[in-house]
Design a protein around this motif. Structure first.
Motif, PDB file in Angstrom:
ATOM      1  N   ALA A   8      59.514  69.882  33.796  1.00 30.68           N
ATOM      2  CA  ALA A   8      58.898  68.470  33.786  1.00 30.68           C
ATOM      3  C   ALA A   8      59.343  67.598  32.552  1.00 30.68           C
ATOM      4  N   SER A  10      60.449  64.130  30.506  1.00 36.12           N
ATOM      5  CA  SER A  10      60.392  62.909  30.562  1.00 36.12           C
ATOM      6  C   SER A  10      61.420  62.062  30.629  1.00 36.12           C
ATOM      7  N   ARG A  40      59.141  67.939  38.088  1.00 33.48           N
ATOM      8  CA  ARG A  40      58.059  66.977  37.936  1.00 33.48           C
ATOM      9  C   ARG A  40      58.418  66.062  36.742  1.00 33.48           C
ATOM     10  N   GLU A  42      57.689  63.402  34.339  1.00 31.44           N
ATOM     11  CA  GLU A  42      56.439  62.836  33.503  1.00 31.44           C
ATOM     12  C   GLU A  42      56.661  61.412  33.102  1.00 31.44           C
ATOM     13  N   ARG A  72      56.668  62.590  40.750  1.00 30.37           N
ATOM     14  CA  ARG A  72      56.454  61.505  39.608  1.00 30.37           C
ATOM     15  C   ARG A  72      55.227  61.224  39.202  1.00 30.37           C
ATOM     16  N   GLN A  73      54.868  61.525  38.035  1.00 29.37           N
ATOM     17  CA  GLN A  73      53.453  61.201  37.766  1.00 29.37           C
ATOM     18  C   GLN A  73      52.981  59.847  38.013  1.00 29.37           C
ATOM     19  N   TYR A 177      48.535  62.216  28.591  1.00 27.15           N
ATOM     20  CA  TYR A 177      49.235  63.403  28.825  1.00 27.15           C
ATOM     21  C   TYR A 177      48.309  64.587  29.357  1.00 27.15           C
ATOM     22  N   VAL A 181      48.750  66.384  32.921  1.00 31.01           N
ATOM     23  CA  VAL A 181      49.253  67.700  33.026  1.00 31.01           C
ATOM     24  C   VAL A 181      48.760  68.735  33.785  1.00 31.01           C
ATOM     25  N   ASP A 184      47.999  67.765  37.559  1.00 27.98           N
ATOM     26  CA  ASP A 184      49.256  68.084  38.093  1.00 27.98           C
ATOM     27  C   ASP A 184      49.674  69.497  38.344  1.00 27.98           C
TER      28      ASP A 184
END
Length: 299
Positions: A8, A10, A40, A42, A72-73, A177, A181, A184
């Motif tokens: 995951a 960024s 994923r 983040e 995607r978050q 976060y 997280v 998710d």
């Protein structure tokens, strides 16, 4: 839902050797145990134009494949808000108006672990909350019932860490976060979390929150980082540490994959490495590299 592991990143820039090594480890842990492997992004906090596409290209270039679409978050905020509403309905959140400076300067509660939020806004009266709301927007904090929580890590064993009244949603409205997280991982069926060991201190907070939300706590493996010659975490400013920079010097992605696997004491191809992979045999110390010397001499 079939269990899964994940990577995951960024989308703040290109992946460097440290990121790619952690991605390889997450893939090896998942595939060696028959799990799905998910990607994923983040991107709640920061995203640089083009970074996501470059990261996905680099992961594919070193041989990593993944299952299903990339998540995607930024597209999942309703999930986070649902979890936050549930916690609030259970009396497990409160508004916080503290600035960072106020937190740093506030006296800690007796016997509180170092760095813990001192609870300044925990028990404000309604009148006090009304007054503070007029001064600045509120963040939302968890009303934690413990000061510490233990997790079991496949690399580090039992780890006891701080759990304070940590932020769930910032005062700018962005979900924090630690909440995102946890939600998710549960929503995606992620029951194995492999990531850099710099994130180990935040894991007790996440495991505790998962329990409050009724989720199964994942299996954790926090793996050693890649460091520069000064024994600081590797960064792009250290030189040719990205696939693009190395390619410009004639180093192929295949050769980078081989170097990363060799640093893990594994054969130089992914199929062979997967066959030989054993968590117990992984190096426990950081991998120290010198992009200007030691890395170059490996080709």
């Amino acid at each position: 839902m079939m269990p899964a592991g994940r990577f995951a990143p960024s989308p703040s820039g290109e992946l460097h050797l440290g990121n790619l090594r952690t991605a390889l480890l997450a893939w090896l842990f998942a595939r060696s145990t028959g799990r799905r492997f998910l990607i994923r992004i983040e991107d709640l906090d920061r995203a640089r134009a083009g970074a996501e596409a470059a990261q996905l290209r680099d992961l594919a270039a070193i041989g990593i494949d993944w299952d299903g679409p990339v998540v995607r978050q930024s597209e999942r905020t309703e999930l986070y808000e649902d979890a936050l509403r549930g916690l609030t309905e259970d009396g497990l959140t409160y508004e916080c108006y503290c600035t960072r400076r106020e937190i740093q300067e506030a006296p800690s509660a007796p016997h509180a672990p170092q760095g813990a939020y001192p609870g300044t806004c925990r028990d404000l009266s309604e009148a006090e909350r009304e007054r503070r709301r007029a001064e600045r927007p509120a963040a939302i904090r968890l009303r934690a019932g413990v000061a510490e929580w233990a997790v079991t890590d496949l690399v580090h064993g039992r780890y006891l860490g701080l759990v304070d009244d940590f932020v769930l949603r910032r005062n700018d409205g962005v979900v924090a976060y630690n909440l995102a997280v946890v939600v998710d991982d549960a929503a995606q069926g992620v029951d194995q979390v492999v990531r850099g060991d710099d994130l180990l201190p935040s894991t007790p907070r996440q495991a505790y929150l998962a329990g409050l939300l009724g989720y199964t706590v994942p299996e954790y493996a926090h793996v050693p980082l890649v460091l520069n010659q000064a024994h600081r975490r590797l960064a792009k400013r250290d030189g040719a540490v990205t696939l693009a920079a190395l390619a410009a010097e004639g180093v192929s992605a295949e050769r980078v994959t081989g170097l990363l696997l060799a640093s893990l004491c594994l054969p130089p191809s992914l199929p062979a490495a997967l066959e030989a992979f054993s968590p117990a045999a992984l190096p426990r110390d950081p991998w120290v590299v010198d992009p200007a010397g030691a890395v170059r001499s490996a080709w």
